[in-house]
Design a protein around this motif. Structure first.
Motif, PDB file in Angstrom:
ATOM      1  N   CYS A 110       1.578 -19.217 -16.060  1.00 32.87           N
ATOM      2  CA  CYS A 110       0.586 -19.095 -14.984  1.00 32.87           C
ATOM      3  C   CYS A 110       0.877 -20.031 -13.820  1.00 32.87           C
ATOM      4  O   CYS A 110       0.204 -19.969 -12.788  1.00 32.87           O
ATOM      5  N   SER A 118      -7.469 -18.730 -19.180  1.00 35.80           N
ATOM      6  CA  SER A 118      -8.234 -18.674 -17.925  1.00 35.80           C
ATOM      7  C   SER A 118      -7.341 -18.936 -16.720  1.00 35.80           C
ATOM      8  O   SER A 118      -7.661 -18.529 -15.595  1.00 35.80           O
ATOM      9  N   GLU A 119      -6.196 -19.589 -16.968  1.00 37.83           N
ATOM     10  CA  GLU A 119      -5.262 -19.890 -15.880  1.00 37.83           C
ATOM     11  C   GLU A 119      -4.618 -18.640 -15.293  1.00 37.83           C
ATOM     12  O   GLU A 119      -3.915 -18.720 -14.284  1.00 37.83           O
ATOM     13  N   GLY A 142      -5.745 -16.512 -13.501  1.00 39.56           N
ATOM     14  CA  GLY A 142      -6.186 -16.329 -12.121  1.00 39.56           C
ATOM     15  C   GLY A 142      -5.295 -16.992 -11.092  1.00 39.56           C
ATOM     16  O   GLY A 142      -5.397 -16.701  -9.889  1.00 39.56           O
ATOM     17  N   GLN A 143      -4.410 -17.912 -11.537  1.00 29.24           N
ATOM     18  CA  GLN A 143      -3.497 -18.593 -10.620  1.00 29.24           C
ATOM     19  C   GLN A 143      -2.381 -17.668 -10.117  1.00 29.24           C
ATOM     20  O   GLN A 143      -1.739 -17.965  -9.105  1.00 29.24           O
ATOM     21  N   SER A 165      -1.901 -15.256  -8.197  1.00 32.22           N
ATOM     22  CA  SER A 165      -2.630 -14.529  -7.155  1.00 32.22           C
ATOM     23  C   SER A 165      -1.818 -13.406  -6.511  1.00 32.22           C
ATOM     24  O   SER A 165      -2.393 -12.546  -5.846  1.00 32.22           O
ATOM     25  N   PRO A 204     -11.041 -13.390 -19.570  1.00 26.43           N
ATOM     26  CA  PRO A 204     -11.617 -14.396 -18.672  1.00 26.43           C
ATOM     27  C   PRO A 204     -12.000 -13.779 -17.324  1.00 26.43           C
ATOM     28  O   PRO A 204     -11.311 -12.874 -16.821  1.00 26.43           O
ATOM     29  N   SER A 244     -11.633 -15.054 -14.613  1.00 27.53           N
ATOM     30  CA  SER A 244     -10.589 -15.390 -13.639  1.00 27.53           C
ATOM     31  C   SER A 244      -9.618 -14.240 -13.412  1.00 27.53           C
ATOM     32  O   SER A 244      -8.896 -14.223 -12.409  1.00 27.53           O
ATOM     33  N   GLN A 256      -9.602 -12.636 -10.059  1.00 30.20           N
ATOM     34  CA  GLN A 256      -8.993 -13.286  -8.902  1.00 30.20           C
ATOM     35  C   GLN A 256      -7.642 -12.661  -8.532  1.00 30.20           C
ATOM     36  O   GLN A 256      -7.057 -13.004  -7.503  1.00 30.20           O
ATOM     37  N   ASP A 313     -17.687  -8.307 -12.561  1.00 34.55           N
ATOM     38  CA  ASP A 313     -17.111  -9.624 -12.252  1.00 34.55           C
ATOM     39  C   ASP A 313     -15.592  -9.614 -12.423  1.00 34.55           C
ATOM     40  O   ASP A 313     -14.884 -10.349 -11.727  1.00 34.55           O
ATOM     41  N   HIS A 314     -15.106  -8.806 -13.349  1.00 34.65           N
ATOM     42  CA  HIS A 314     -13.663  -8.693 -13.552  1.00 34.65           C
ATOM     43  C   HIS A 314     -13.010  -7.760 -12.532  1.00 34.65           C
ATOM     44  O   HIS A 314     -11.872  -7.977 -12.122  1.00 34.65           O
TER      45      HIS A 314
END
Length: 340
Positions: free
Chosen positions: A233, A254-255, A257-258, A260, A277, A279, A282, A303-304
């Motif tokens: 990630c 959860s990482e 989301g990094q 991007s 997650p 995230s 994102q 939310d996802h």
């Protein structure tokens, strides 16, 4: 004798009728009269059917060749070392040949000093002693495809000149003790790395930390743990990540989301447990998301999905997820494929 380019690639699908015959293929034995094309720079005989015949040795006399494509042409037997005489060659593809194609000694490849692209996928290199060392002597090589070559990858090989590589495919090969060779960490300029179906585990710590340029990473069919997943990630430039069919039981960190810039994420058949997650939402550049055939549980909600405006393909089959979406919710994406 003035011909510079000869393109005889078959553009019709190989098995385009019910008899599973090659309907538009060239075949038979190549005529040595090809060597009369003394100025030939480009020769493409790909996607044809020259089964039962070897790659002819006289191709090594076409000294002006820059481009030679014999891929998927069903040539059989040993690839001749005479091809090493083509010192001006920049592109050589003899991959996807018949199951009987082989190279017993790769030292002739080192003489192709101008080579930029080398594709040997599915050519049997099992008896080519230390073949990777010969290839590593090519100073201008940017693309190397050794998929399914039965090539033993020695972990202690130090291929200094591999630093020019931007694309490397070592999928379906044999790694010593099922470990990633640590010298891969020196290839900091790689954009595309494929190590699928090697049953790899116990990756070298920090192996990918310096590979910040990576755009595509293909690691399907291995046995990586969740700490390794987390470390990936940090590769913020990734646009494609395939971790499908990995054996170990993991959760999505959860990482995630990094990442991007990620456009495609495949976790198909991964022993994934736990919840997705938030995230994941994102990943606003995501076009393809495949989390089918997993043991993921919990809820997949707005939310996802609410920010995934570029999503085109969503695969959720054979999972234990619950979709919780409002009946009035308008997705920000227009799917082309949906499997549930």
């Amino acid at each position: 004798g003035s011909v510079l380019k000869l393109d005889l690639r078959n553009m019709v699908p190989l098995y385009s009728d019910e008899d599973h015959c090659c309907t538009n293929c060239l075949g038979g034995q190549l005529s040595p009269s090809l060597v009369n094309l003394t100025n030939l720079r480009y020769l493409d005989l790909s996607v044809n059917n020259f089964s039962t015949f070897q790659v002819p040795t006289f191709l090594g006399l076409l000294k002006n060749l820059r481009y030679l494509n014999l891929s998927n042409a069903k040539f059989d037997g040993e690839i001749p070392h005479n091809l090493g005489n083509l010192s001006h060659l920049r592109y050589l593809d003899i991959g996807l040949s018949s199951s009987g194609s082989m190279i017993k000694d790769l030292r002739w490849v080192a003489r192709l000093s101008s080579l930029e692209v080398l594709v040997l996928s599915l050519v049997n290199l099992s008896t080519a002693q230390d073949g990777l060392r010969a290839i590593s002597m090519l100073p201008s090589l940017t693309t190397l495809d050794l998929f399914g070559c039965h090539l033993f990858i020695h972990p202690h090989l130090s291929p200094a000149n591999f630093t020019s590589l931007s694309s490397l495919d070592l999928g379906e090969n044999n790694f010593s003790n099922h470990m990633i060779p640590p010298w891969l960490g020196n290839l900091t300029g790689l954009l595309d790395l494929r190590l699928g179906d090697n049953n790899l585990s116990n990756p070298v710590h920090g192996l990918f930390e310096q590979m910040t340029s990576l755009l595509r990473l293909d690691l399907w069919g291995n046995r990586f743990d969740v700490s390794f997943f987390k470390s990936l990630c940090n590769l913020s430039n990734l646009t494609y990540l395939d971790l499908s069919s990995n054996d170990l039981q993991l959760s999505i960190p959860s990482e995630i989301g990094q990442l991007s810039r990620l456009a495609a994420l495949s976790l198909f058949g991964f022993n994934l447990y736990g919840f997705i997650p938030v995230s994941l939402g994102q990943l606003t550049k995501l076009q393809v998301l495949d989390i089918s055939y997993t043991s993921l549980t919990g809820v997949l909600s707005e939310d996802h999905l609410g920010k995934l405006g570029e999503l085109q393909a969503l695969f959720l089959s054979h999972s234990f997820l619950t979709l919780n979406l409002s009946s009035t919710w308008v997705p920000p994406f227009q799917l082309q494929q949906l499997e549930m």
